[in-house]
Design a protein around this motif. Structure first.
Motif, PDB file in Angstrom:
ATOM      1  N   PRO A 134       5.425 -26.384  20.049  1.00  0.00           N
ATOM      2  CA  PRO A 134       6.245 -26.532  21.259  1.00  0.00           C
ATOM      3  C   PRO A 134       7.233 -25.370  21.368  1.00  0.00           C
ATOM      4  O   PRO A 134       7.726 -24.858  20.376  1.00  0.00           O
ATOM      5  CB  PRO A 134       6.969 -27.866  21.050  1.00  0.00           C
ATOM      6  N   LYS A 135       7.491 -24.969  22.612  1.00  0.00           N
ATOM      7  CA  LYS A 135       8.412 -23.851  22.842  1.00  0.00           C
ATOM      8  C   LYS A 135       9.842 -24.332  22.643  1.00  0.00           C
ATOM      9  O   LYS A 135      10.179 -25.463  22.964  1.00  0.00           O
ATOM     10  CB  LYS A 135       8.232 -23.317  24.259  1.00  0.00           C
ATOM     11  N   ARG A 136      10.663 -23.447  22.114  1.00  0.00           N
ATOM     12  CA  ARG A 136      12.075 -23.781  21.912  1.00  0.00           C
ATOM     13  C   ARG A 136      12.789 -23.717  23.244  1.00  0.00           C
ATOM     14  O   ARG A 136      12.576 -22.801  24.037  1.00  0.00           O
ATOM     15  CB  ARG A 136      12.710 -22.815  20.934  1.00  0.00           C
ATOM     16  N   ARG A 137      13.641 -24.694  23.453  1.00  0.00           N
ATOM     17  CA  ARG A 137      14.401 -24.711  24.698  1.00  0.00           C
ATOM     18  C   ARG A 137      15.594 -23.769  24.571  1.00  0.00           C
ATOM     19  O   ARG A 137      16.146 -23.585  23.497  1.00  0.00           O
ATOM     20  CB  ARG A 137      14.882 -26.120  25.002  1.00  0.00           C
ATOM     21  N   ALA A 138      15.978 -23.223  25.703  1.00  0.00           N
ATOM     22  CA  ALA A 138      17.151 -22.346  25.733  1.00  0.00           C
ATOM     23  C   ALA A 138      18.394 -23.199  25.515  1.00  0.00           C
ATOM     24  O   ALA A 138      18.431 -24.371  25.907  1.00  0.00           O
ATOM     25  CB  ALA A 138      17.219 -21.630  27.073  1.00  0.00           C
ATOM     26  N   PRO A 139      19.419 -22.659  24.886  1.00  0.00           N
ATOM     27  CA  PRO A 139      20.633 -23.449  24.679  1.00  0.00           C
ATOM     28  C   PRO A 139      21.288 -23.793  26.013  1.00  0.00           C
ATOM     29  O   PRO A 139      21.146 -23.069  26.998  1.00  0.00           O
ATOM     30  CB  PRO A 139      21.518 -22.547  23.816  1.00  0.00           C
ATOM     31  N   ARG A 140      22.018 -24.896  26.032  1.00  0.00           N
ATOM     32  CA  ARG A 140      22.677 -25.333  27.263  1.00  0.00           C
ATOM     33  C   ARG A 140      23.775 -24.366  27.658  1.00  0.00           C
ATOM     34  O   ARG A 140      24.485 -23.822  26.818  1.00  0.00           O
ATOM     35  CB  ARG A 140      23.310 -26.700  27.060  1.00  0.00           C
ATOM     36  N   LYS A 141      23.885 -24.229  28.943  1.00  0.00           N
ATOM     37  CA  LYS A 141      24.966 -23.402  29.463  1.00  0.00           C
ATOM     38  C   LYS A 141      26.214 -24.269  29.626  1.00  0.00           C
ATOM     39  O   LYS A 141      26.104 -25.464  29.905  1.00  0.00           O
ATOM     40  CB  LYS A 141      24.564 -22.809  30.812  1.00  0.00           C
TER      41      LYS A 141
END
Length: 181
Positions: free
Chosen positions: A147-154
């Protein structure tokens, strides 16, 4: 020395092979009564009886038990030599058979056999990229892409944060809303 296996009357005149003497159970009629067991057990028992007789200063009984133990030691040694001879004979026959097999097979140069091995391994491999549609194979977790890593929350915008926090009425209120990461 009698074997504990009884013979029927009709077979009493036939010569019988003793088979595996090492594991056969014997009844030994010694001076202290019957001793029953495999030859090794009988040897151990007579040696123990000989030690006991020696401790009680009975030299005649000790010698008698030692002679009984020696008899079974010889019996066991002979049986083990026969087994070793049989085993060696079988190994020799197996070596001869193996040599005959190697001579009867046509000898090929090593380069040709190596090339044939490479061809046979290539034909055994199935390329799934060529197969279109359902291959009929079950998908395993190892086969699934990672699974692709999600970008950190802004961080939230300041306008949204000020609406959610209660308003401070005091003029000396200098606290700023905390930003959740």
């Amino acid at each position: 020395m009698r074997s504990s296996k009884s013979r029927s009357r009709s077979k009493s005149n036939r010569s019988r092979s003793m088979g595996n003497i090492v594991n056969r159970v014997f009844d030994s009629s010694g001076p202290e009564g019957k001793v029953r067991g495999t030859p090794q057990q009988i040897i151990d028992k007579y040696n123990q009886l000989a030690r006991d007789a020696q401790l009680s200063n009975d030299r005649v009984a000790a010698e008698n038990f030692q002679q009984h133990a020696e008899h079974y030691t010889r019996l066991l040694g002979e049986a083990q030599r026969e087994q070793d001879a049989r085993r060696e004979q079988q190994e020799q026959q197996n070596r001869e058979r193996q040599a005959q097999r190697e001579q009867s097979q046509p000898s090929e140069p090593k380069a040709e056999t190596a090339a044939q091995d490479e061809k046979s391994t290539e034909s055994d491999v199935i390329d799934l990229a060529d197969v279109k549609g359902d291959s009929g194979l079950v998908d395993t977790p190892e086969a699934a892409p990672a699974p692709k890593r999600r970008a950190p929350r802004k961080p939230r915008a300041k306008a949204e944060a000020s609406q959610e926090t209660p308003a401070n009425d005091g003029p000396d209120s200098t606290e700023q809303p905390s930003v959740a990461e």
